[in-house]
Scaffold this active site. Structure first.
Site, PDB file in Angstrom:
ATOM      1  N   GLY A 276     -38.172  21.008  -0.934  1.00 53.13           N
ATOM      2  CA  GLY A 276     -37.241  21.976  -0.727  1.00 53.13           C
ATOM      3  C   GLY A 276     -37.476  23.238  -0.997  1.00 53.13           C
ATOM      4  O   GLY A 276     -38.462  23.313  -1.903  1.00 53.13           O
ATOM      5  N   ASN A 277     -36.500  24.241  -0.986  1.00 55.38           N
ATOM      6  CA  ASN A 277     -36.436  25.635  -1.710  1.00 55.38           C
ATOM      7  C   ASN A 277     -35.260  25.927  -2.043  1.00 55.38           C
ATOM      8  O   ASN A 277     -34.257  25.060  -1.751  1.00 55.38           O
ATOM      9  CB  ASN A 277     -37.139  26.642  -0.820  1.00 55.38           C
ATOM     10  CG  ASN A 277     -36.710  26.851   0.386  1.00 55.38           C
ATOM     11  OD1 ASN A 277     -35.531  27.235   0.609  1.00 55.38           O
ATOM     12  ND2 ASN A 277     -37.164  26.467   1.580  1.00 55.38           N
ATOM     13  N   ARG A 278     -34.990  26.820  -2.771  1.00 56.45           N
ATOM     14  CA  ARG A 278     -33.723  27.532  -3.215  1.00 56.45           C
ATOM     15  C   ARG A 278     -32.805  28.283  -2.224  1.00 56.45           C
ATOM     16  O   ARG A 278     -31.709  28.548  -2.900  1.00 56.45           O
ATOM     17  CB  ARG A 278     -33.847  28.318  -4.646  1.00 56.45           C
ATOM     18  CG  ARG A 278     -34.388  27.410  -5.745  1.00 56.45           C
ATOM     19  CD  ARG A 278     -34.864  28.432  -6.910  1.00 56.45           C
ATOM     20  NE  ARG A 278     -35.642  27.920  -8.096  1.00 56.45           N
ATOM     21  CZ  ARG A 278     -35.251  27.259  -8.887  1.00 56.45           C
ATOM     22  NH1 ARG A 278     -33.754  26.927  -9.115  1.00 56.45           N
ATOM     23  NH2 ARG A 278     -35.854  26.772  -9.851  1.00 56.45           N
ATOM     24  N   SER A 279     -33.236  28.392  -1.326  1.00 56.81           N
ATOM     25  CA  SER A 279     -32.327  29.315  -0.312  1.00 56.81           C
ATOM     26  C   SER A 279     -31.075  28.744  -0.202  1.00 56.81           C
ATOM     27  O   SER A 279     -30.951  27.353   0.250  1.00 56.81           O
ATOM     28  CB  SER A 279     -33.227  29.338   0.888  1.00 56.81           C
ATOM     29  OG  SER A 279     -32.383  30.313   1.696  1.00 56.81           O
TER      30      SER A 279
END
Ligand SMILES: Cc1cc2nc3c(=O)[nH]c(=O)nc-3n(C[C@H](O)[C@H](O)[C@H](O)COP(=O)(O)O)c2cc1C
Length: 403
Positions: free
Chosen positions: A208-211
């Site tokens: 995933g990512n931090r958005s």
């Protein structure tokens, strides 16, 4: 400084009780609120509640305190009128310019922005009479928030539910901040993507990512407050649905692409604020990947995800459609942004610098919006909604020249 004056019109729907929370939010955030219920609204919530919560007198008719000419003064002095809930009947009376109670008189004398938050059964909402009344009100410059989908009075569910009062408050706050400007996105459909995609490795793990999705939600809320019909494609955000916004939940980049391609043919603008994973695991393990005694884990092989921004920029679903991308860069921000804009072929690219403590999850942002026409619009450090307003200013300007 005088407190901004808000008229809270309440009409006779079951959701009238939710207007108490809206009233509380408005008064606690420093607004002077005058509640103007209809006679029917008082069957649901009594005048004592409205008066005690607002600290102001409450009447439904034009015949009280006549020496103060309330039927014109309340509307004339208002900075914002919000009608929540707005019944089918009140929408009809407002659309036809009737003036048979204090609320409809106020609506005729107000020269400030007016927001309606309709709530009713799906059949009443979908009836051509109601739809035509809503179109009339929008054409005249009112913001009519689309009802939410969910539980209605009794056992029924469907479209017609009053959006969350906290979200109606957000619309009011944004409309007040913008002042008497015409809702310049009325009649426009915009698609916004928000959040970060998750690419599953097995049933419990993902890349995933931090958005957080906050910038995309700010874009959706500000577009709704400027009169647009908004489709928000949300990837793993876990935030409440903004008022008047159709929310499509997705998980992965492939799902996000499908949702964008489905919504885009009908959109005047597509703003891709979601952080879409460039790669996904080549294989998905149907069962949880286990530790093997004495053995190193298998390396993860990645494959490319579709480049949605490039795809919708190259194959415009509709002539004149404006496509906006976001570029999160960690270094050489502007030069990389300019290259990305050219590579993707979008009209505008919002370039911001990101890092562990910068932008992701924060309430604030700082960016430069690059235009395919060579323009550069710097947006100083500030709330994400200020950046959202600048994006819509630039989109509205481009749409204006496309009509
Ligand atoms: C229990 C109950 C719930 C109602 N809920 C709604 C509603 O959610 N939306 C609506 O448009 N009308 C609703 N109505 C009908 C309105 O109260 C009716 O149309 C009334 O004339 C509206 O008057 P007003 O627009 O002056 O407030 C409801 C009526 C009852 C008895």
């Amino acid at each position: 400084m005088d407190k901004p004056k808000v008229v809270l019109g309440v009409s006779g729907g079951i959701a009238a009780y939710k207007a108490c929370e809206l009233l509380r939010r408005l008064t606690e955030s420093g607004h002077d609120v005058r509640v103007v219920p209809t006679g029917s609204a008082l069957h649901f919530v009594g005048a004592a509640t409205w008066s005690a919560l607002s600290g102001n007198p409450v009447s439904t008719e034009v015949w009280d305190d006549v020496h103060e000419v309330p039927h014109v003064r309340i509307g004339q002095h208002a900075d914002l009128v919000v009608v929540a809930p707005a019944t089918a009947d009140t929408l009809a009376r407002a659309a036809h310019g009737l003036a048979d109670d204090l609320l409809t008189n106020t609506l005729l004398t107000a020269r400030c922005p007016v927001v309606f938050a309709p709530a009713m059964h799906t059949e009443m909402w979908e009836h051509p009479a109601t739809q035509e009344n809503v179109a009339t009100l929008r054409r005249r410059g009112a913001i009519v928030i689309e009802p939410a989908v969910g539980r209605l009075t009794g056992v029924d569910t469907g479209k017609g539910r009053l959006p969350d009062p906290a979200e109606i408050f957000e619309v009011c706050r944004r409309v007040l901040a913008r002042g008497v400007t015409e809702p310049d996105l009325t009649g426009r459909h915009v698609v916004v993507s928000a959040g970060g995609t998750r690419e599953p490795l097995d049933p419990v793990r993902f890349l995933g990512n931090r958005s957080s999705g906050k910038q995309g939600y700010a874009l959706a809320r500000t577009a709704a407050a400027r009169g647009a019909r908004v489709t928000l494609i949300a990837a793993n955000t876990g935030m409440p649905d903004p008022a008047g916004v159709d929310v499509v939940q997705v998980g992965t980049a492939v799902q996000l692409r499908e949702a964008v391609l489905k919504a885009a043919p009908d959109a005047d603008a597509v703003v891709m604020a979601a952080a879409v994973a460039d790669f996904r695991p080549a294989t998905y393990a149907a069962g949880k990947i286990k530790k093997q005694d004495g053995r190193e884990p298998e390396p993860i092989t990645l494959v490319r995800n579709p480049d949605i921004l490039a795809e919708i920029s190259t194959d415009r679903a509709r002539p004149g459609q404006v496509v906006v991308g976001f570029a999160a860069e960690t270094d050489d921000v502007l030069a990389n942004g300019r290259k990305k804009l050219e590579r993707k072929g979008c009209d505008l690219l919002v370039v911001n610098e990101v890092g562990e403590r910068k932008t992701f999850g924060s309430e604030e942002n700082e960016a430069v919006v690059l235009g395919a026409d060579g323009s550069e619009t710097p947006v100083p450090h500030g709330p994400k909604e200020a950046l959202a307003e600048t994006v819509w200013d630039l989109v509205a300007r481009r749409l204006g020249s496309n009509v």
